[in-house]
Design a protein around this motif. Structure first.
Motif, mmCIF file in Angstrom:
data_model
loop_
_atom_site.group_PDB
_atom_site.id
_atom_site.type_symbol
_atom_site.label_atom_id
_atom_site.label_comp_id
_atom_site.label_asym_id
_atom_site.label_seq_id
_atom_site.Cartn_x
_atom_site.Cartn_y
_atom_site.Cartn_z
ATOM 1 N N GLU A 168 0.848 -1.185 0.000
ATOM 2 C CA GLU A 168 0.000 0.000 0.000
ATOM 3 C C GLU A 168 0.884 1.234 0.000
ATOM 4 N N ASN A 169 0.532 2.191 -0.829
ATOM 5 C CA ASN A 169 1.300 3.436 -0.937
ATOM 6 C C ASN A 169 2.774 3.161 -1.258
ATOM 7 N N ASN A 170 2.995 2.094 -2.032
ATOM 8 C CA ASN A 170 4.345 1.720 -2.461
ATOM 9 C C ASN A 170 5.203 1.217 -1.300
ATOM 10 N N VAL A 171 4.550 0.700 -0.263
ATOM 11 C CA VAL A 171 5.259 0.133 0.892
ATOM 12 C C VAL A 171 4.952 -1.369 0.952
ATOM 13 N N TYR A 172 6.007 -2.167 1.002
ATOM 14 C CA TYR A 172 5.882 -3.631 1.024
ATOM 15 C C TYR A 172 6.289 -4.135 2.405
ATOM 16 N N THR A 173 5.414 -4.926 3.016
ATOM 17 C CA THR A 173 5.676 -5.465 4.353
ATOM 18 C C THR A 173 5.543 -6.989 4.319
ATOM 19 N N TYR A 174 6.524 -7.651 4.900
ATOM 20 C CA TYR A 174 6.443 -9.112 4.987
ATOM 21 C C TYR A 174 7.118 -9.585 6.266
ATOM 22 N N PHE A 175 6.814 -10.830 6.634
ATOM 23 C CA PHE A 175 7.318 -11.420 7.870
ATOM 24 C C PHE A 175 7.993 -12.750 7.551
ATOM 25 N N ARG A 176 9.135 -12.975 8.184
ATOM 26 C CA ARG A 176 9.781 -14.290 8.173
ATOM 27 C C ARG A 176 9.692 -14.817 9.595
ATOM 28 N N TYR A 177 9.202 -16.026 9.757
ATOM 29 C CA TYR A 177 8.947 -16.506 11.113
ATOM 30 C C TYR A 177 9.071 -18.021 11.209
ATOM 31 N N ASN A 178 9.338 -18.477 12.420
ATOM 32 C CA ASN A 178 9.277 -19.890 12.767
ATOM 33 C C ASN A 178 8.715 -19.987 14.184
ATOM 34 N N ASP A 179 8.831 -21.131 14.802
ATOM 35 C CA ASP A 179 8.240 -21.304 16.129
ATOM 36 C C ASP A 179 8.947 -20.485 17.196
ATOM 37 N N ALA A 180 10.177 -20.087 16.919
ATOM 38 C CA ALA A 180 10.975 -19.430 17.951
ATOM 39 C C ALA A 180 11.044 -17.917 17.805
ATOM 40 N N GLU A 181 10.951 -17.402 16.589
ATOM 41 C CA GLU A 181 11.135 -15.960 16.409
ATOM 42 C C GLU A 181 10.442 -15.464 15.146
ATOM 43 N N SER A 182 10.393 -14.110 15.045
ATOM 44 C CA SER A 182 9.742 -13.491 13.899
ATOM 45 C C SER A 182 10.488 -12.211 13.529
ATOM 46 N N VAL A 183 10.625 -11.990 12.232
ATOM 47 C CA VAL A 183 11.280 -10.788 11.715
ATOM 48 C C VAL A 183 10.301 -10.078 10.781
ATOM 49 N N ASN A 241 9.894 0.846 2.128
ATOM 50 C CA ASN A 241 9.134 2.007 1.650
ATOM 51 C C ASN A 241 9.759 2.488 0.353
ATOM 52 N N ASN A 242 9.127 2.140 -0.751
ATOM 53 C CA ASN A 242 9.634 2.537 -2.071
ATOM 54 C C ASN A 242 9.093 3.899 -2.495
ATOM 55 N N SER A 243 8.285 4.511 -1.645
ATOM 56 C CA SER A 243 7.731 5.830 -1.932
ATOM 57 C C SER A 243 8.774 6.912 -1.657
ATOM 58 N N ASP A 244 8.612 8.061 -2.289
ATOM 59 C CA ASP A 244 9.505 9.189 -2.011
ATOM 60 C C ASP A 244 8.956 10.066 -0.891
ATOM 61 N N LYS A 259 7.631 9.968 3.434
ATOM 62 C CA LYS A 259 7.541 9.256 4.708
ATOM 63 C C LYS A 259 6.152 8.636 4.825
ATOM 64 N N GLN A 260 6.090 7.437 5.393
ATOM 65 C CA GLN A 260 4.814 6.729 5.496
ATOM 66 C C GLN A 260 4.555 6.287 6.931
ATOM 67 N N ASP A 261 3.285 6.302 7.316
ATOM 68 C CA ASP A 261 2.849 5.765 8.611
ATOM 69 C C ASP A 261 2.055 4.491 8.355
ATOM 70 N N LEU A 262 2.507 3.395 8.924
ATOM 71 C CA LEU A 262 1.837 2.113 8.741
ATOM 72 C C LEU A 262 0.962 1.810 9.942
ATOM 73 N N ALA A 263 -0.275 1.461 9.686
ATOM 74 C CA ALA A 263 -1.184 1.027 10.746
ATOM 75 C C ALA A 263 -0.894 -0.442 11.035
ATOM 76 N N VAL A 264 -0.308 -0.726 12.175
ATOM 77 C CA VAL A 264 0.145 -2.079 12.496
ATOM 78 C C VAL A 264 -1.030 -3.051 12.626
ATOM 79 N N ALA A 265 -2.209 -2.526 12.930
ATOM 80 C CA ALA A 265 -3.375 -3.406 13.088
ATOM 81 C C ALA A 265 -3.603 -4.266 11.845
ATOM 82 N N ARG A 266 -3.210 -3.767 10.701
ATOM 83 C CA ARG A 266 -3.373 -4.531 9.461
ATOM 84 C C ARG A 266 -2.575 -5.841 9.487
#
Length: 611
Positions: A540-555, A560-563, A565-572
Motif C-alpha cells: 500500500e502506498n508503495n510500501v511492502y511489508t512481509y514477515f519471516r517466522y518460525n516457532d521461535a522468532e519473527s522478523v 518504503n519505495n515511496s519518495d 515518509k509513510q505511517d503504517l497502521a500495524v493493526a493490518r
C-alpha cells in the motif's frame, strides 16, 4: 642390463605414444566405481590394452578417430594404488602407462553443499586482485595482460583472491563463487573464461591446479565454501580437442557452425517446431564456443567424470552451472543426477535465464511442471531471474505506485512461489557479471542500495552479492561487458584507492561497506531467515511489508519505495504482530514500538526483530 634397456625404451615410447590421459587420475571407493579413461595419442587405438592388479576392464571403445581409446575399468573394492596399463601389438607389450587411484578425503561423499544459510560472493578473478604479477602473461597462453584494455586480461588471479579472503569473509560471506578458472586460450576476451580450452587445467594466468586446491583449503579454514562455475554446454574453439575430435558428433555440427536461437521456451513448448527446439539446444551460443553434444554417451561421461574429479580434487562445495537450459535436456539431467548420486548433499545451481516463474520452476528438481512432460532435471537450485528483472529493471526508481508499477513488482514475484518445488533453494540476486551494475542503474543512491540488499538478505532463498557492490562500484553494460567487470580498487599495486581496507576507503565506500557487512553478518545466525516461513501483504502506498517466522522468532521487514515518509497502521498485520510489542532495528539497534503505527522514512527499509 637388457631388461633395464627394454624398460627405458618402452617408457620413452610411452611418452611419445600417449599425449593425454583424462581423467589424469581417479579415486578409490567411489560410488561411481566404473571410470572411463580416455587415452589420446597417435594411432593409439591400434593397440590392445590390459591392466594390472586384478582390475577388470569392462569395456574398450574405439571411435572413427584412431588417436583415441576409451577404456572403462571397474575400481569397486580396489584400494588406492598405482595401476599399470599395458598397450600391446601382436601380443607384445609396446609401452605402458601408470594410472593412480588416490584416497578420498574422509566423509567426502557426504560433503555439505551451500544452502539458504549461506551468502555467496561472486567475483571475476581477473578483475578482483593481482596477487602474483609474475603470471599476468604466460608463455603457454595467447592473450597477454593489458590493463588499459577494458576487455583484456588485467592480471587478477587466485593468489589475489586468497590474500583478500579475510576481506570477503568480513562482509558476512560464507561461500565464494569465482567465474570459471579453467584455461581459456582465446586470443581476446579470454578473461571471461567461459570458452575453456582445457577443463582439467587452471588457466596459468590465474595460477596452478595446486593454487586452486589451496584456495579451497583457505576457504574451509575460514568456515567458507568453494563453488565452482562449471560449463556443460560448450567449450572454447581453442580447446585442444577441436583440432582432432574424438568423434564427428562430439560437438553439434550442421555441418560446422549454427547459432542458437536462444529461445529456451522451445524446450518445453508443446507447440514448438522440432526445428526451433533443435537449433535452441544444439546451436552454438556464440561462434567461438562449440556446442557440446551431451546426447553422445562419450561426451556425457567425460563431463560427468570431469565434474566429479574436480569435486574430489579441489574439495568443492557446489557448482554454479552456466547456460544450463541450453544443454541436451536428457543429457544434462543425467549429468546432474550422477553428481548428486555421488554426493547426496552437494548443491548445484543452474543458470536458467528466463523471465517467467513457471518456466524457471520447470528446471528445478522434482518440478510438478516438468512432471507434466515426464521430465525431471534433477537440478537442486535455480536462479531467481524474475526478481532480478524487477530490481535491475528500475523498480526502486518507481516512486509512485500504480496497478503494475512500484514495489508491487517485487510482491508479485513471490506470489508465484507455489510453482517451485523448493523455494529455500533458489539463488536471489540484484545483479551479476552479465547484467548492468545495480549502482549504475540507481546512480550510487545509497538508500536504494539499502532497500535492495535488505530485500535480498531477508527473503527466501540463497543471497548472492556481486563483488564491488558493497563499496558502491558502478559499471555500464551499455558501454560494454568490461565496464560491469571493473577492477576492484586496491587489487593492484599502485592503485590510488584501496577499498580492501578501512583506512583506504572513501567515505562513500565505507558507508556502503559498513551497511553490507552489518546486514549479512546478522543474517549468518538467523535460521528464521534461512528456512522460516513467509507471510507478505499487498503493498500500500508503495510500501511492502512481509514477515519471516518460525516457532521461535519473527522478523518484520518494511520497504518504503515511496519518495514520502509513510505511517503504517500495524493493526493490518495483527496476524503476525499480535504476540509482539516492539521490534529491534537490526541496523541501528533502535527499539521501535509496534503496538500502534510505525513511521518509516522515504526510500528506506526496516528489518525488525520482533520482541
Amino acid at each position: 642390463m637388457k631388461k633395464l634397456l627394454f624398460l627405458l625404451l618402452t617408457t620413452t615410447f610411452a611418452f611419445a605414444q600417449i599425449d593425454r590421459v583424462e581423467p589424469p587420475f581417479w579415486y578409490a571407493n567411489m560410488n561411481l566405481s566404473e571410470v572411463q579413461i580416455m587415452f589420446y595419442g597417435k594411432n593409439i587405438a591400434q593397440n590392445e590394452v590390459s591392466v594390472s592388479n586384478g582390475v577388470v576392464i569392462k569395456n574398450i571403445q574405439k571411435t572413427e578417430n584412431p588417436n583415441y581409446l576409451f577404456v572403462t575399468v571397474d575400481t569397486k573394492n580396489i584400494p588406492a594404488q598405482d595401476l599399470l596399463f599395458s598397450f600391446s601389438k601382436n601380443k607384445k607389450v609396446t609401452f605402458t602407462q601408470k594410472y593412480s587411484l588416490k584416497s578420498r578425503r574422509e566423509n567426502s561423499r557426504f560433503r555439505k553443499g551451500f544452502d539458504s544459510s549461506d551468502m555467496i560472493y561472486l567475483l571475476m578473478p581477473d578483475r578482483f586482485a593481482n596477487g602474483n604479477p609474475n603470471n599476468d602473461s604466460t608463455q603457454e597462453t595467447i592473450e597477454k595482460a593489458n590493463r588499459t584494455n577494458k576487455d583484456g586480461r588485467h592480471g587478477g588471479d587466485i593468489e589475489g583472491i586468497i590474500k583478500n579472503l579475510d576481506y570477503i569473509k568480513s562482509l558476512g560471506t560464507t561461500a565464494l563463487w569465482p567465474t570459471p578458472l579453467c584455461e581459456d586460450n582465446d586470443e581476446k576476451g579470454s578473461y571471461h573464461t567461459y570458452g575453456q580450452s582445457d577443463v582439467y587445467k587452471i588457466d596459468s594466468r590465474f595460477g596452478t591446479n595446486e593454487d586452486y586446491v589451496r584456495l579451497s583449503a583457505e576457504l574451509h579454514q575460514r568456515g567458507m565454501k568453494n563453488i565452482m562455475d562449471y560449463v556443460t554446454n560448450h567449450w572454447g574453439y581453442q580447446h585442444w580437442m577441436m583440432n582432432d575430435l574424438p568423434t564427428y558428433d562430439w560437438i553439434h555440427q550442421f555441418p560446422g557452425f549454427a547459432q542458437t536461437n536462444y529461445r529456451m521456451t522451445s524446450q518445453f513448448d508443446q507447440n514448438a517446431s522440432k526445428t526451433d527446439a533443435q537449433i535452441c539446444m544444439d546451436g552454438w551460443f556464440v561462434k567461438s564456443m562449440p556446442d557440446l553434444n551431451q546426447s553422445n554417451p562419450l561426451v556425457l561421461n567425460y563431463l560427468i567424470q570431469n565434474a566429479i574429479w574436480w569435486i574430489e580434487y579441489a574439495d568443492l562445495d557446489g557448482f554454479r552451472v552456466d547456460t544450463y537450459s541450453y544443454c541436451d535436456k536428457k543429457g544434462i539431467a543425467a549429468w546432474t543426477k550422477a553428481i548428486t548420486d555421488e554426493y547426496p548433499h552437494f548443491n548445484i545451481v543452474g543458470e536458467v535465464w528466463m523471465h517467467d516463474q513457471a518456466q524457471m520452476a520447470y528446471w528445478q528438481k522434482d518440478s510438478k511442471i516438468g512432471a507434466i512432460q515426464s521430465y525431471n532435471s534433477n537440478l537442486p537450485s535455480v536462479m531467481d531471474f524474475t526478481l532480478h528483472d524487477a530490481i535491475n529493471g528500475g523498480v526502486f526508481n518507481e516512486n509512485k505506485a500504480s496497478w503494475d508499477k512500484g514495489i508491487i513488482k517485487v510482491y508479485e514475484n513471490f506470489t508465484n512461489d507455489f510453482l517451485y518445488p523448493n523455494t529455500n533453494n533458489i539463488l536471489v540476486f540484484a545483479e551479476n557479471h552479465d547484467t548492468n551494475r545495480f549502482n549504475q542503474i540507481y546512480q550510487g543512491d545509497f538508500k536504494k542500495y539499502q532497500m535492495a540488499m535488505s530485500l535480498v538478505a531477508t527473503i527466501r532463498g540463497i543471497p548472492q552479492l556481486y563483488y564491488g557492490s558493497e563499496i558502491g562500484m558502478k559499471g555500464d553494460k551499455n558501454v560494454g561487458d568490461g565496464d560491469i567487470r571493473r577492477d576492484f580498487p586496491g587489487g593492484w599495486k599502485g592503485d590510488s584507492n584501496n577499498a580492501f581496507s578501512n583506512e583506504g576507503r572513501t567515505k562513500e565506500q565505507q558507508q556502503f561497506f559498513d551497511f553490507t557487512a552489518k546486514l549479512f553478518n546478522w543474517r549468518k545466525g538467523k535460521s528464521v531467515i534461512h528456512n522460516g516461513k513467509t507471510t507478505h501483504y499487498v503493498p500500500e502506498n508503495n510500501v511492502y511489508t512481509y514477515f519471516r517466522y518460525n516457532d521461535a522468532e519473527s522478523v518484520m521487514v518494511i520497504i518504503n519505495n515511496s519518495d514520502e515518509k509513510q505511517d503504517l497502521a500495524v493493526a493490518r498485520f495483527k496476524e503476525n504482530t499480535q504476540h509482539y510489542s516492539t521490534g529491534k532495528d537490526v541496523i541501528s539497534g533502535q527499539s521501535i514500538n509496534i503496538k500502534n503505527n510505525i513511521t518509516i522514512e522515504a526510500k528506506s527499509a526496516l528489518i525488525l526483530e520482533l520482541k
